[in-house]
Design an enzyme around this catalytic site. Structure first.
Site, PDB file in Angstrom:
ATOM      1  CG  HIS A  54      -6.342  -0.500   2.897  1.00 41.24           C
ATOM      2  ND1 HIS A  54      -5.939   0.700   2.366  1.00 41.24           N
ATOM      3  CD2 HIS A  54      -7.361  -0.205   3.736  1.00 41.24           C
ATOM      4  CE1 HIS A  54      -6.670   1.670   2.871  1.00 41.24           C
ATOM      5  NE2 HIS A  54      -7.543   1.150   3.706  1.00 41.24           N
ATOM      6  CE1 TYR A 111      -5.029  -1.267  -1.660  1.00 37.08           C
ATOM      7  CE2 TYR A 111      -3.133  -2.464  -2.516  1.00 37.08           C
ATOM      8  CZ  TYR A 111      -3.702  -1.645  -1.564  1.00 37.08           C
ATOM      9  OH  TYR A 111      -2.947  -1.180  -0.519  1.00 37.08           O
ATOM     10  CG  PHE A 125       2.051   4.097  -4.095  1.00 33.14           C
ATOM     11  CD1 PHE A 125       2.328   5.162  -4.941  1.00 33.14           C
ATOM     12  CD2 PHE A 125       1.433   2.969  -4.651  1.00 33.14           C
ATOM     13  CE1 PHE A 125       2.001   5.103  -6.289  1.00 33.14           C
ATOM     14  CE2 PHE A 125       1.097   2.907  -5.993  1.00 33.14           C
ATOM     15  CZ  PHE A 125       1.384   3.979  -6.814  1.00 33.14           C
ATOM     16  CD  GLU A 126      -3.975   1.954   0.006  1.00 33.88           C
ATOM     17  OE1 GLU A 126      -4.154   0.858   0.546  1.00 33.88           O
ATOM     18  OE2 GLU A 126      -4.701   2.938   0.241  1.00 33.88           O
ATOM     19  CB  ILE A 127      -3.346   3.905  -7.774  1.00 33.35           C
ATOM     20  CG1 ILE A 127      -2.166   4.883  -7.698  1.00 33.35           C
ATOM     21  CG2 ILE A 127      -4.384   4.407  -8.787  1.00 33.35           C
ATOM     22  CD1 ILE A 127      -1.424   5.067  -9.015  1.00 33.35           C
TER      23      ILE A 127
END
Ligand code: GDP
Ligand code: MN
Length: 386
Positions: free
Chosen positions: A322, A228, A285-287
């Site tokens: 999340h 994450y 924003f997430e990668i």
């Protein structure tokens, strides 16, 4: 007989010396980089598959200029951008794609997946395709992923939503927003178009990307076993998540085997797990690792929360959902702060402040949100300090 005078001898000797030097350099090439702490060093004792590259300044977005650029390497992660959006947001999507392509993706060419609860228009497809040479896929969300599950009391949900609206809670009386939060919490990673991928980068219309990204963040996550990645963290509105933490605590009590010892739970609690401190990673924003979300622990967690009804009776956001999952299921080496990715989602900006990173960006480091009152960066630093 040929006689050579001393004035003729000098140039002859000099040229022989030059030829001898050139021959020596050819036969024994020097290792210019040896002894230089700045350059990359390849461990010759390792086998070629596991050659260890040690760079004195290890930031991945400050690659060694003596090496070829990262995008010349044709290895890519199995990854895509995922953008949930509406047709009316086309111009905002194009705004963001323009920056994402310029700063990163024209070099790396990762595909895009667009998702919508309604069909995308031809105009939307044509004008987004115009922004990139990468592959784009357009998907519709299955009805069951964007509707009330059967155990929800719709009258109760409606009454509570209207009440939240009267109380002035942001998106308080908005049903589609709740479907969106539930979809992003539990379903986007199982959409048929996402099953092909291992990693995703979530993007929203109208966000800004300010900095050159000269390495592959997906590969970086993969090679470092990270699950994450985030760039802004902040406090949630308490009125939207009143029963979320009690529900999570019940879940942890029922499934202790899913909760590892060395997790990051202290990022989301200041009192050893009694209460939620409202810290979360901003999920616009997430990668992150899709297989982590598709794995048994996260799925059981999502289903537990979904049954509890808080997506509809309250207004649980996908960001706290999340983030709490990352905090209870992952350890600190698996969660990564992308300090180098300058980013804005209204009204907050993350802008790198370290000079070498800042040089790659067009944001103002004075706008950096990291240490403002609403940011959870200090908590992050406390819990990840060695
Ligand atoms: P905020 O960031 O919490 O203020 O919420 P946004 O309005 O930005 O919504 C989050 C994301 O979901 C964005 O990418 C929106 O485009 C998308 N989104 C929100 N509502 C809907 C909707 O009703 N339909 C679709 N297709 N996308 C939505
Ligand atoms: Mn948004």
């Amino acid at each position: 007989m040929v006689t050579i005078t001393s004035s003729q001898l000098r140039p002859l000797l000099l040229s022989s010396l030059v030829i001898a030097c050139l021959f020596y350099l050819y036969a024994f090439p020097p290792n210019w980089s040896s002894g230089s702490t700045k350059s990359a060093h390849v461990d010759q004792s390792a086998s070629s598959a596991e050659q260890l590259v040690v760079v004195s300044d290890p930031h991945p977005n400050l690659p060694d200029p003596s090496l070829p650029p990262a995008w010349h390497n044709t290895t890519r992660a199995n990854a895509a951008f995922v953008i949930l959006t509406r047709n009316k947001e086309l111009d905002d999507v194009r705004w963001t794609m323009r920056q994402l392509e310029a700063r990163f993706n024209h070099k790396f060419n990762y595909p895009y997946v667009f998702l919508n609860d309604e069909p995308f228009t031809e105009e939307f497809k044509e004008l987004t395709r115009g922004m990139t040479s990468a592959k784009i896929e357009y998907g519709i969300i299955p009805h069951g992923h964007w509707s009330y599950p059967e155990w929800i009391d719709v009258d109760k949900a409606t009454a509570l939503r209207e009440q939240m609206g009267r109380e002035g809670v942001i998106y308080g009386d908005n049903l589609s927003y709740r479907h969106m939060c539930r979809f992003e919490s539990g379903f986007f990673f199982r959409h048929p178009l996402m099953l092909d991928y291992d990693y995703y980068w979530r993007v929203e219309p109208s966000v800004d990307f300010y900095c050159d990204i000269d390495y592959d963040p997906f590969l970086y996550m993969k090679e470092n076993n990270m699950k994450y990645g985030w760039t802004i963290s902040l406090f949630e509105y308490e009125s939207t998540v009143r029963t979320l933490w009690p529900t999570v605590k019940n879940f942890m009590k029922e499934y202790p085997e899913l909760i590892p010892e060395n997790n990051l739970i202290d990022f989301v609690t200041n009192d050893g797990g009694d209460t939620y401190n409202m810290c979360h990673f901003w999920s616009n924003f997430e990668i992150a690792d899709l297989n982590w979300l598709r794995g048994p622990a996260y799925l059981r967690y999502f289903e537990y929360l979904d049954r509890a009804g808080g997506f509809f009776y309250e207004r649980w956001g996908d960001a706290p959902v999340h983030s709490i999952a990352a905090a209870i299921f992952l350890n600190k080496t698996e969660v990564h702060f992308f300090d180098d990715i300058g980013y804005r989602h209204n009204p907050f900006t993350h802008c790198p402040t370290r000079r070498e990173l800042q040089k790659k960006c067009h944001c103002n480091a004075d706008d950096n949100f990291d240490y403002s009152a609403y940011s959870c960066m200090r908590r992050w630093e406390e819990v990840t300090r060695d």
